[in-house]
Write a protein that holds these residues in place. Structure first.
Motif, PDB file in Angstrom:
ATOM      1  N   GLY B  40     -13.527  -2.746  -2.582  1.00 10.48           N
ATOM      2  CA  GLY B  40     -12.623  -1.847  -3.277  1.00 10.48           C
ATOM      3  C   GLY B  40     -11.453  -2.587  -3.864  1.00 10.48           C
ATOM      4  N   GLY B  41     -10.304  -1.932  -4.000  1.00 10.83           N
ATOM      5  CA  GLY B  41      -9.141  -2.588  -4.533  1.00 10.83           C
ATOM      6  C   GLY B  41      -7.890  -1.817  -4.173  1.00 10.83           C
ATOM      7  N   PHE B  42      -6.900  -1.985  -5.010  1.00 16.51           N
ATOM      8  CA  PHE B  42      -5.654  -1.231  -4.756  1.00 16.51           C
ATOM      9  C   PHE B  42      -4.928  -1.025  -6.088  1.00 16.51           C
ATOM     10  CE2 PHE B  42      -4.650  -5.703  -4.246  1.00 16.51           C
ATOM     11  CZ  PHE B  42      -3.499  -5.863  -5.010  1.00 16.51           C
ATOM     12  N   ALA B  62      -5.239  -0.442 -13.820  1.00 19.71           N
ATOM     13  CA  ALA B  62      -6.504  -0.153 -13.119  1.00 19.71           C
ATOM     14  C   ALA B  62      -6.399  -0.753 -11.728  1.00 19.71           C
ATOM     15  CB  ALA B  62      -7.683  -0.759 -13.876  1.00 19.71           C
ATOM     16  N   ALA B  63      -7.356  -0.439 -10.911  1.00 23.50           N
ATOM     17  CA  ALA B  63      -7.337  -0.971  -9.548  1.00 23.50           C
ATOM     18  C   ALA B  63      -7.494  -2.488  -9.581  1.00 23.50           C
ATOM     19  CB  ALA B  63      -8.472  -0.358  -8.733  1.00 23.50           C
ATOM     20  N   VAL B  64      -6.677  -3.158  -8.759  1.00 25.31           N
ATOM     21  CA  VAL B  64      -6.795  -4.629  -8.631  1.00 25.31           C
ATOM     22  C   VAL B  64      -7.968  -4.901  -7.708  1.00 25.31           C
ATOM     23  CG1 VAL B  64      -5.659  -6.720  -7.868  1.00 25.31           C
ATOM     24  CG2 VAL B  64      -4.320  -4.885  -8.950  1.00 25.31           C
ATOM     25  N   HIS B 123      -6.284  -9.972  -4.478  1.00 25.79           N
ATOM     26  CA  HIS B 123      -5.231  -9.874  -3.482  1.00 25.79           C
ATOM     27  C   HIS B 123      -3.842  -9.770  -4.103  1.00 25.79           C
ATOM     28  CE1 HIS B 123      -7.535 -10.600   0.208  1.00 25.79           C
ATOM     29  NE2 HIS B 123      -8.287 -11.417  -0.537  1.00 25.79           N
ATOM     30  N   LEU B 124      -3.752 -10.037  -5.397  1.00 22.21           N
ATOM     31  CA  LEU B 124      -2.423 -10.169  -6.002  1.00 22.21           C
ATOM     32  C   LEU B 124      -2.326  -9.341  -7.291  1.00 22.21           C
ATOM     33  CD1 LEU B 124       0.362 -11.544  -6.377  1.00 22.21           C
ATOM     34  CD2 LEU B 124      -0.856 -13.451  -7.482  1.00 22.21           C
ATOM     35  N   VAL B 141      -1.721   1.692  -3.027  1.00 22.17           N
ATOM     36  CA  VAL B 141      -2.725   2.676  -2.605  1.00 22.17           C
ATOM     37  C   VAL B 141      -4.099   2.019  -2.705  1.00 22.17           C
ATOM     38  CG1 VAL B 141      -3.715   4.952  -3.027  1.00 22.17           C
ATOM     39  CG2 VAL B 141      -1.287   4.531  -3.489  1.00 22.17           C
ATOM     40  N   TYR B 142      -4.803   2.014  -1.604  1.00 22.01           N
ATOM     41  CA  TYR B 142      -6.148   1.398  -1.599  1.00 22.01           C
ATOM     42  C   TYR B 142      -7.105   2.290  -2.374  1.00 22.01           C
ATOM     43  CZ  TYR B 142      -4.586  -1.879   1.985  1.00 22.01           C
ATOM     44  OH  TYR B 142      -3.934  -2.858   2.651  1.00 22.01           O
TER      45      TYR B 142
END
Lengths: 196, 651
Positions: B40-42, B62-64, B123-124, B141-142
């Motif tokens: 997933g991401g965040f 968008a989600a990282v 991660h960043l 937010v995950y």
């Protein structure tokens, strides 16, 4: 239209450079991993060398990239060798010699390194040391014609044909059946006689 | 992987507090989510702290997330690709992708040391556009793999200001064998919100050149060592190098450099063992050569020799053999022996290599030894004893002894004798011929059976044996004129004289020495003889040493062969008591008397009346009577009778 075309060419070039860069980095990383596995190492070396040649000597950015590679792979003999070639091409003979001597310390039995060292020393007018380097090259491969010619030329110039003759006679003890060494001895003796 | 594992020790407490780390640098805030999900991401939201009612604004469009395929991951890693591949021991993009995707721990730690990796691994998030010295609150937010937000969130606040890491302290530099060690200290991580130091960079300066960084990626801050760190620079040759160290944080900021410290390398590495030893065997010499020492700092060589593979070696050179002339000519004490050589290389620092593999040499020996001297011969009992002074040659095996007569020489010794004396006792130990002169020759023989020139001396065997007697001695009366004495030669070859003596003559008192003849004489005429005597001759042979043989003897009766004249005027007359016969004197020097004969007839047979010749000039035949016939004969000392006198008739 022309502007678009040029932009496309530039983009293609950039894409090609990126691919080359990625290939070099990837191959070197892989090479670093399998350094001890000889067969794989040889295969990877064969893969990376053409790419390195293209990058370092056929692109404008390759020289700088080589420095980055050396930082990422400190102590890599392959990259040091390329750095020496690059420096020699750029006229930085002192720097190239330093790199070659660093490599010689790692691989003193490398014929090509000794020959290159001799050539660089000759360029720097350090003829006595160049003689020593060529002598080492000939000692490593007594029947190597290139080393012999270089040594003969420099010996003649420095008046050191006697030393060369001594060395060939020593080598003949090691390789008594060598017809090449026999011919070399005859040739040097004749030149020595003529010079007197 | 070990460095990353060590870094985890540093990172773990932080993760226990919050996996969200906010690092402000310039007008940017780096939003690290160290436990970002692999699938997933965040999403990042931000709001200013003041006013407190300010709403969160979504910052990431968008989600990282982690790169979706190997090629994208490799491209995003850029210059950090090799480091990442080394870290997880991947050999290609696909393996790298697989490992980082499955190893969440490695992925998180890698994100801390490389911004490229942090971005590529999801991660960043780099949030630009913040205001310096302002305070912000971030909410992460995950999300799931499809980008939908989950209920899990993280929040943290940050004050936007640059915090430069503290510089390392206690830097020390020390030289070792072809490497230089750099050590320093750094405070152990205590959880301070501004302590983002993740590692260190090392800078090196050679000579007057610029400092350049030796570390492509930071040396990880591993507090397991209690705040002590080290770096080994092996990319050095001889010379002096200067070092500085800096600390690096998550944002890539570096502290100031520490002060410059210098050191130089120490060469404790011996040169390579010499190889390719080769020999050329000569006459009592061996040329040994080998490959040039490949090291640039090679100074020379030592060479050692042994008489056996497992015998102790002796160093041959007094000073180093120059590095550029790897050859040695060894004059060996004895040819024909096997020798072993080995070579040791020495560098300019004095480091010596291990000895090379030994090489065997078998020099030939064609040089003869020095001849013996002072050959002296003595003789006794028909034998020759020879003594000589020894040859000074070192590889002497012994001596050959020759025996000779005239020009020929015959070797008496099958093998060289080791002593300096020899007795020549002749064939079958029967001694040498007395009187013979012999030559003894002695030569020295070395271990390769080279023979020196001979030294010679001659000696004669004393002749103490008499020669064999002469044979066929014969003494013959030659017509009453002399005695011919003749003989044959003796068998002895060294006879020089024959000595002839005689007994039996009137003048001989005992034995009379007649003459001494040279060995070539075979006869002698003895004229000093008297008719009617018997002579005995003795002949002896005398050799060169004066030995006299036994005598050979012969005798002869020397007689006159011419009878005396016949008596004249013989007359017979019957007288009382017989017949008296008278005659005239015969003149002869050797006359001894007269014999008187009688016959009854004038031409009959006459019978001698006198038993021995009578010296008178008359004879009375007491049994005679008239009518008988008489005749007289003169007799000399040789017994010769003269012709009969004219017949006289008794009347």
């Amino acid at each position: 239209m022309i502007h678009s075309l040029l932009l496309a060419v530039l983009l293609l070039q950039d894409s090609s450079s990126l691919a080359l860069r990625r290939r070099v980095w990837g191959d070197l990383a892989a090479l670093e991993q399998v350094r001890r596995a000889d067969t794989t190492s040889v295969r990877l070396l064969a893969d990376v060398r053409p790419a390195l040649d293209s990058m370092v000597f056929a692109t404008s950015w390759g020289g700088a990239e080589l420095d980055q590679l050396r930082l990422a792979f400190p102590g890599s003999p392959l990259l040091t060798r390329y750095a020496a070639r690059r420096d020699e091409r750029e006229g930085l003979t002192d720097a190239a010699l330093g790199e070659i001597e660093q490599l010689v310390r790692l691989s003193p039995d490398d014929l090509e390194l000794q020959r290159t060292r001799g050539r660089l020393l000759e360029k720097l007018n350090r003829f006595k040391e160049a003689l020593d380097a060529y002598a080492r090259a000939l000692d490593l491969s007594p029947e190597d014609d290139s080393s012999f010619r270089a040594l003969q030329r420099l010996s003649e110039r420095e008046g050191a044909l006697t030393l060369l003759l001594d060395q060939i006679r020593r080598l003949r003890i090691r390789l008594p059946a060598s017809a090449i060494l026999r011919d070399h001895e005859v040739e040097v003796s004749a030149r020595l006689g003529a010079s007197r | 992987m070990r460095p990353l594992l060590l870094l985890a020790l540093l990172a773990a407490p932080a993760w226990g507090q919050s996996p969200l780390r906010l690092v402000a640098t310039g007008d940017t805030v780096l939003v690290y989510v160290l436990d970002a999900p692999a699938t997933g991401g965040f999403i990042v939201y931000r709001r200013p702290v003041t006013p407190p009612t300010a709403p969160f604004a979504k910052r990431s469009p968008a989600a990282v997330m982690m790169a979706s395929n190997p090629a994208v991951l490799s491209g995003a890693l850029g210059a950090d690709l090799p480091m990442a591949m080394r870290a997880v021991r991947a050999v290609d993009d696909a393996e790298l992708f697989r490992r980082l995707r499955s190893d969440h721990f490695a992925s998180g730690v890698l994100a801390m040391v490389s911004r490229n990796a942090a971005i590529a691994l999801g991660h960043l998030y780099v949030d630009a556009g913040v205001t310096r010295n302002a305070d912000y609150e971030y909410r992460v937010v995950y999300t799931q793999g499809d980008g939908k937000e989950t209920g899990r969130t993280l929040t943290a606040r940050v004050h936007v200001t640059d915090v430069v890491p503290l510089a390392p302290t206690g830097v020390q530099v020390s030289g070792a064998d072809h490497e230089i060690h750099v050590t320093w200290h750094y405070p152990v991580y205590q959880g301070a919100p501004t302590d983002f130091t993740v590692g260190f960079h090392v800078y090196r300066t050679q000579g007057t050149g610029p400092a350049h960084r030796l570390t492509a990626t930071p040396i990880l801050r591993n507090d397991a060592n209690g705040g002590g760190f080290s770096f080994v620079d092996r990319d050095v040759s001889g010379g002096t190098y200067s070092y500085q160290v800096s600390a690096a944080d998550l944002a890539g900021r570096e502290s100031g450099l520490t002060s410059i410290l210098s050191s130089h390398t120490v060469d404790r590495t011996p040169p390579a063992i010499p190889t390719d030893l080769a020999v050329r065997n000569g006459d009592g010499v061996v040329d040994i050569t080998w490959r040039l020492a490949p090291e640039l700092d090679a100074l020379g060589y030592h060479i050692e020799r042994a008489t056996g593979l497992h015998q102790p070696y002796t160093r041959l050179d007094r000073s180093l053999i120059p590095a550029r002339r790897p050859i040695w000519t060894d004059t060996v004490p004895g040819g024909g022996h096997q020798y072993f050589y080995r070579v040791i290389a020495v560098d300019s620092t004095g480091n010596a290599s291990a000895p090379s593999n030994p090489v065997a040499a078998l020099p030939s020996d064609k040089t003869p030894p020095i001849a013996p001297t002072a050959l002296a011969l003595t003789t006794a009992q028909h034998r020759i004893a020879a003594h000589w002074a020894p040859s000074p040659s070192k590889d002497l095996r012994g001596y050959y002894v020759y025996h000779g007569e005239g020009a020929s020489r015959v070797r008496l010794t099958g093998r060289p004798v080791r002593t300096t004396a020899f007795v020549d006792s002749g064939a079958a130990d029967k001694g040498l011929n007395p009187g013979g002169r012999y030559v003894i020759r002695v030569s020295a023989v070395d271990s390769s059976y080279n023979e020196s020139p001979g030294v010679e001396a001659s000696i004669a065997i004393p002749d103490d044996q008499p020669p064999t007697p002469p044979s066929a001695l014969s003494s013959t009366n030659v017509e009453g004129r002399y005695v011919l004495v003749s003989w044959s030669a003796t068998a002895s070859r060294d006879v020089q004289w024959y000595a002839l003596t005689r007994t039996g003559g009137a003048a001989d008192t005992g034995t009379r020495a007649l003459h001494r003849f040279p060995a070539s004489v075979r006869e002698w005429h003895d004229t000093l003889v008297a008719h009617g005597r018997r002579y005995v001759y003795h002949l002896t042979a005398i050799d060169s040493a004066g030995n006299v043989s036994a005598a050979t003897t012969d005798s002869v009766l020397f007689l006159e062969v011419v009878p005396p004249p016949q008596p004249r005027a013989a007359g017979a007359r019957a007288v009382t008591g017989g017949v008296e016969v008278r005659w005239e004197r015969v003149v002869s020097l050797e006359l001894t008397g007269y014999n008187v004969y009688r016959s009854s007839l004038p031409t009959g047979v006459y019978r001698r009346l006198t038993r021995a010749p009578v010296s008178l000039l008359s004879f009375t035949d007491s049994t005679g009577h008239a009518g008988l016939f008489y005749t007289v004969r003169a007799v000399d000392r040789s017994g010769n009778e003269s012709a009969a006198s004219p017949v006289a008739v008794a009347r």
